[in-house]
Enzyme design. Structure first.
Site, PDB file in Angstrom:
ATOM      1  N   HIS A 161       0.856  -1.195   0.000  1.00  0.00           N
ATOM      2  CA  HIS A 161       0.000   0.000   0.000  1.00  0.00           C
ATOM      3  C   HIS A 161       0.887   1.239   0.000  1.00  0.00           C
ATOM      4  O   HIS A 161       1.946   1.253   0.626  1.00  0.00           O
ATOM      5  CB  HIS A 161      -0.904   0.009   1.251  1.00  0.00           C
ATOM      6  N   ASP A 174      -7.872  -5.484   0.000  1.00  0.00           N
ATOM      7  CA  ASP A 174      -8.315  -6.342  -1.102  1.00  0.00           C
ATOM      8  C   ASP A 174      -7.909  -7.794  -0.949  1.00  0.00           C
ATOM      9  O   ASP A 174      -8.284  -8.632  -1.770  1.00  0.00           O
ATOM     10  CB  ASP A 174      -7.746  -5.804  -2.422  1.00  0.00           C
TER      11      ASP A 174
HETATM   12  C1  SDX Z   1      -6.248   0.035  -2.867  1.00  0.00           C
HETATM   13  O1  SDX Z   1      -4.522   4.557  -1.999  1.00  0.00           O
HETATM   14  C2  SDX Z   1      -5.461   3.902  -1.355  1.00  0.00           C
HETATM   15  O2  SDX Z   1      -5.842   4.251  -0.271  1.00  0.00           O
HETATM   16  C3  SDX Z   1      -6.010   2.709  -2.104  1.00  0.00           C
HETATM   17  C4  SDX Z   1      -7.013   1.841  -1.338  1.00  0.00           C
HETATM   18  C5  SDX Z   1      -8.310   2.600  -1.061  1.00  0.00           C
HETATM   19  O3  SDX Z   1      -9.028   2.186  -0.127  1.00  0.00           O
HETATM   20  O4  SDX Z   1      -8.648   3.528  -1.863  1.00  0.00           O
HETATM   21  O5  SDX Z   1      -6.453   1.401  -0.114  1.00  0.00           O
HETATM   22  C6  SDX Z   1      -7.409   0.623  -2.176  1.00  0.00           C
HETATM   23  O6  SDX Z   1      -5.999   0.391  -3.993  1.00  0.00           O
HETATM   24  C7  SDX Z   1      -5.382  -0.945  -2.128  1.00  0.00           C
HETATM   25  C8  SDX Z   1      -4.145  -1.388  -2.968  1.00  0.00           C
HETATM   26  C9  SDX Z   1      -4.613  -2.468  -3.929  1.00  0.00           C
HETATM   27  N1  SDX Z   1      -3.547  -2.826  -4.910  1.00  0.00           N
HETATM   28  C10 SDX Z   1      -2.909  -4.003  -4.818  1.00  0.00           C
HETATM   29  O7  SDX Z   1      -3.072  -4.824  -3.915  1.00  0.00           O
HETATM   30  C11 SDX Z   1      -1.978  -4.271  -5.992  1.00  0.00           C
HETATM   31  C12 SDX Z   1      -0.639  -4.814  -5.476  1.00  0.00           C
HETATM   32  N2  SDX Z   1       0.037  -3.754  -4.746  1.00  0.00           N
HETATM   33  C13 SDX Z   1       0.923  -2.889  -5.453  1.00  0.00           C
HETATM   34  O8  SDX Z   1       0.888  -2.834  -6.801  1.00  0.00           O
HETATM   35  C14 SDX Z   1       1.449  -1.707  -4.676  1.00  0.00           C
HETATM   36  O9  SDX Z   1       1.737  -2.146  -3.413  1.00  0.00           O
HETATM   37  C15 SDX Z   1       0.579  -0.488  -4.615  1.00  0.00           C
HETATM   38  C16 SDX Z   1       0.157  -0.023  -5.967  1.00  0.00           C
HETATM   39  C17 SDX Z   1      -0.638  -0.750  -3.795  1.00  0.00           C
HETATM   40  C18 SDX Z   1       1.388   0.619  -3.939  1.00  0.00           C
HETATM   41  O10 SDX Z   1       2.450   0.883  -4.769  1.00  0.00           O
HETATM   42  P1  SDX Z   1       3.485   2.079  -4.428  1.00  0.00           P
HETATM   43  O11 SDX Z   1       3.150   2.739  -3.155  1.00  0.00           O
HETATM   44  O12 SDX Z   1       3.620   2.928  -5.640  1.00  0.00           O
HETATM   45  O13 SDX Z   1       4.782   1.297  -4.114  1.00  0.00           O
HETATM   46  P2  SDX Z   1       5.800   0.772  -5.199  1.00  0.00           P
HETATM   47  O14 SDX Z   1       5.046   0.224  -6.377  1.00  0.00           O
HETATM   48  O15 SDX Z   1       6.810   1.844  -5.448  1.00  0.00           O
HETATM   49  O16 SDX Z   1       6.451  -0.453  -4.419  1.00  0.00           O
HETATM   50  C19 SDX Z   1       7.471  -0.214  -3.463  1.00  0.00           C
HETATM   51  C20 SDX Z   1       8.340  -1.468  -3.549  1.00  0.00           C
HETATM   52  C21 SDX Z   1       8.726  -1.806  -4.979  1.00  0.00           C
HETATM   53  O17 SDX Z   1       9.976  -2.485  -4.926  1.00  0.00           O
HETATM   54  P3  SDX Z   1      11.315  -1.602  -5.271  1.00  0.00           P
HETATM   55  O18 SDX Z   1      11.086  -0.963  -6.625  1.00  0.00           O
HETATM   56  O19 SDX Z   1      11.430  -0.577  -4.162  1.00  0.00           O
HETATM   57  O20 SDX Z   1      12.442  -2.630  -5.258  1.00  0.00           O
HETATM   58  O21 SDX Z   1       7.591  -2.588  -3.061  1.00  0.00           O
HETATM   59  C22 SDX Z   1       7.423  -3.521  -4.112  1.00  0.00           C
HETATM   60  C23 SDX Z   1       7.699  -2.808  -5.414  1.00  0.00           C
HETATM   61  O22 SDX Z   1       8.194  -3.710  -6.387  1.00  0.00           O
HETATM   62  N3  SDX Z   1       6.028  -3.957  -4.052  1.00  0.00           N
HETATM   63  C24 SDX Z   1       5.615  -5.216  -4.195  1.00  0.00           C
HETATM   64  C25 SDX Z   1       4.221  -5.159  -4.033  1.00  0.00           C
HETATM   65  N4  SDX Z   1       3.846  -3.903  -3.807  1.00  0.00           N
HETATM   66  C26 SDX Z   1       4.961  -3.166  -3.822  1.00  0.00           C
HETATM   67  N5  SDX Z   1       6.277  -6.354  -4.457  1.00  0.00           N
HETATM   68  C27 SDX Z   1       5.524  -7.472  -4.551  1.00  0.00           C
HETATM   69  N6  SDX Z   1       4.177  -7.517  -4.396  1.00  0.00           N
HETATM   70  C28 SDX Z   1       3.496  -6.371  -4.149  1.00  0.00           C
HETATM   71  N7  SDX Z   1       2.170  -6.401  -4.002  1.00  0.00           N
END
Ligand code: SDX
Length: 428
Positions: free
Chosen positions: A306, A363
């Site tokens: 998140h 989720d």
């Molecule tokens: C919702 O914003 C809100 O409040 C949203 C929400 C709401 O109620 O409105 O809470 C609802 O959207 C919840 C989130 C649902 N999405 C997912 O579950 C999809 C999987 N999660 C990700 O794609 C990710 O965690 C996000 C999109 C939710 C957040 O992404 P960020 O904050 O932009 O973080 P990032 O992509 O920069 O990740 C940081 C690091 C990265 O590694 P590095 O580049 O630093 O090496 O963490 C890793 C990412 O690769 N990472 C993950 C991961 N999520 C982040 N690695 C593996 N699995 C994951 N799920």
């Protein structure tokens, strides 16, 4: 106001900007005069360090895993409040007393029907259309039916439009489901709760007398409350940006639905269940965790991570408890829940996830519950949109009422070609 300031030293000199405190949470540096003073922009793609507005609706402490709606903790609201009490709270700022609640429930109840002609809109879609495409289209079309509540400068019209949207989303979502399975639309009933009515419109059929299961009704109530609002997430920011141009509320909510559809946002509940099903068995979990950690593999654990929560999403905790209650009530032993538990256990003890502070989010478990209740996976994000409409509407109203609100118009760091003259194709 504040006497705290932040100094910025540039080659052109030093400038100072006010540091504004919130009632809780991070202060903000008010840089509204930065460009006029320095000729420079800030740069923050994804808005990781940017406050787009001030708001009094929802506060999240990502480090502590805290979520408050107008100061009330989400776990207390999920356990004790009716959904429409939370809707009133988000919209008006305080929990309603009995007469305020009765008046609000009455207004919502008597706005649940949609114009009979709106039913024709569904027939333009293929039966296998994704429900979110239907929701985008039909909600956007509402402005064609309710011209008497599209003048955003009129507080009375804003309130009517807000009630209409909160009231009609369950009806439209249920219609999207009924259309997808070829069953007749079911009209709303005024004697049922908000969530009970939604279950009735979704699952009742003319041939049988549908009884709302109170355990399922309570689970849906919690799920709707857990999804109601979440500060300035992507879809709420979309609604605010659309609203800042003066677009009517129905168009703004349709924009929010479109943004929520993405798998990185509201679409993650559908993607998370599909992922758990693909994993299939607890013995396969480690393979998928290793893929999620592999920088060369685009695979991510859906329902994990998140932007704000760097601790356990408090909504996920309530969701996990609810999943166990629903599966027990329906006497379902879904192997996917065992996969989810094993995935959570392995991930939460893995250095990669610990270091990056990746925890289950709202989720991760929701799809297990919705699947057990009988919703097809494609409906999951439509249910998220149904519940989040209350938060979108509250945030939209707050934005419209903010005297400092201007049309949202971000700038950019331009990295394209500088001036060059046109060359006729014969000379290229
Ligand atoms: C919702 O914003 C809100 O409040 C949203 C929400 C709401 O109620 O409105 O809470 C609802 O959207 C919840 C989130 C649902 N999405 C997912 O579950 C999809 C999987 N999660 C990700 O794609 C990710 O965690 C996000 C999109 C939710 C957040 O992404 P960020 O904050 O932009 O973080 P990032 O992509 O920069 O990740 C940081 C690091 C990265 O590694 P590095 O580049 O630093 O090496 O963490 C890793 C990412 O690769 N990472 C993950 C991961 N999520 C982040 N690695 C593996 N699995 C994951 N799920």
């Amino acid at each position: 106001m504040t006497d705290k300031t932040a100094k910025l030293d540039l080659e052109s000199g030093t400038s100072e900007y006010p540091v504004l405190p919130g009632s809780v949470g991070p202060d903000v540096i008010d840089i509204r005069k930065l460009y006029g003073t320095t000729g420079k922009f800030t740069y923050d793609p994804g808005f990781t360090s940017t406050a787009s507005c001030q708001s009094a609706i929802t506060y999240i402490d990502g480090g502590e895993g805290v979520l408050l709606h107008r100061g009330y903790p989400i776990d207390q609201l999920a356990e004790k409040a009716r959904f429409l009490e939370v809707a009133y709270l988000l919209l008006h700022g305080d929990l309603p007393n009995q007469s305020e609640l009765d008046e609000f429930v009455n207004s919502i109840t008597y706005h649940t029907m949609v114009h009979e002609q709106l039913a024709q809109f569904f027939r333009g879609f293929r039966r296998d259309a994704h429900p979110m495409s239907v929701m985008c289209g039909v909600v956007g079309a509402l402005s064609a039916f309710y011209h008497d509540s599209t003048d955003i400068t009129d507080p009375r019209q804003r309130l009517i439009a807000s009630h209409r949207l909160i009231a009609k989303m369950p009806t439209i979502a249920a219609m999207a489901y009924k259309y997808s399975v070829g069953q007749p639309f079911v009209y709303p009933r005024n004697d049922l709760s908000y969530t009970g009515n939604f279950l009735h419109m979704t699952f009742s059929v003319p041939a049988e007398n549908y009884e709302v299961n109170p355990v399922i009704e309570n689970a849906m109530r919690r799920i709707f409350i857990l999804h109601a609002d979440h500060e300035q997430n992507a879809s709420t920011s979309t609604v605010r940006l659309a609203g800042s141009s003066g677009a009517n509320p129905f168009a703004c909510i349709a924009a929010g639905i479109a943004c929520l559809w993405g798998p990185a946002h509201g679409g993650a509940n559908e993607a998370a269940l599909n992922m758990l099903r693909e994993i299939g068995d607890s013995k396969n979990v480690k393979k998928y965790v290793d893929r999620a950690k592999d920088k060369n593999d685009p695979f991510r654990l859906m329902g994990f991570g998140h932007r704000v929560y760097k601790n356990y999403d408090p909504r996920a905790k309530v969701m996990q408890t609810t999943a166990e209650e629903v599966l027990k009530e329906l006497n379902i032993s879904d192997p996917v829940l065992d996969v989810a538990r094993e995935l959570e256990h392995i991930a939460l003890n893995d250095d990669y996830f610990i270091e990056k502070k990746l925890y289950p989010n709202v989720d991760f478990y929701s799809g297990i519950i919705l699947n057990a209740i009988g919703f097809p996976t494609e409906m999951f994000t439509a249910l998220f949109a149904l519940a989040r409409t209350t938060g979108w509407v509250a945030q939209w109203n707050e934005m419209i009422s903010d005297p400092e609100q201007k049309i949202g118009r971000p700038r950019q760091l331009y990295v394209g070609a500088t001036h060059r003259d046109f060359v006729p194709v014969s000379e290229r």
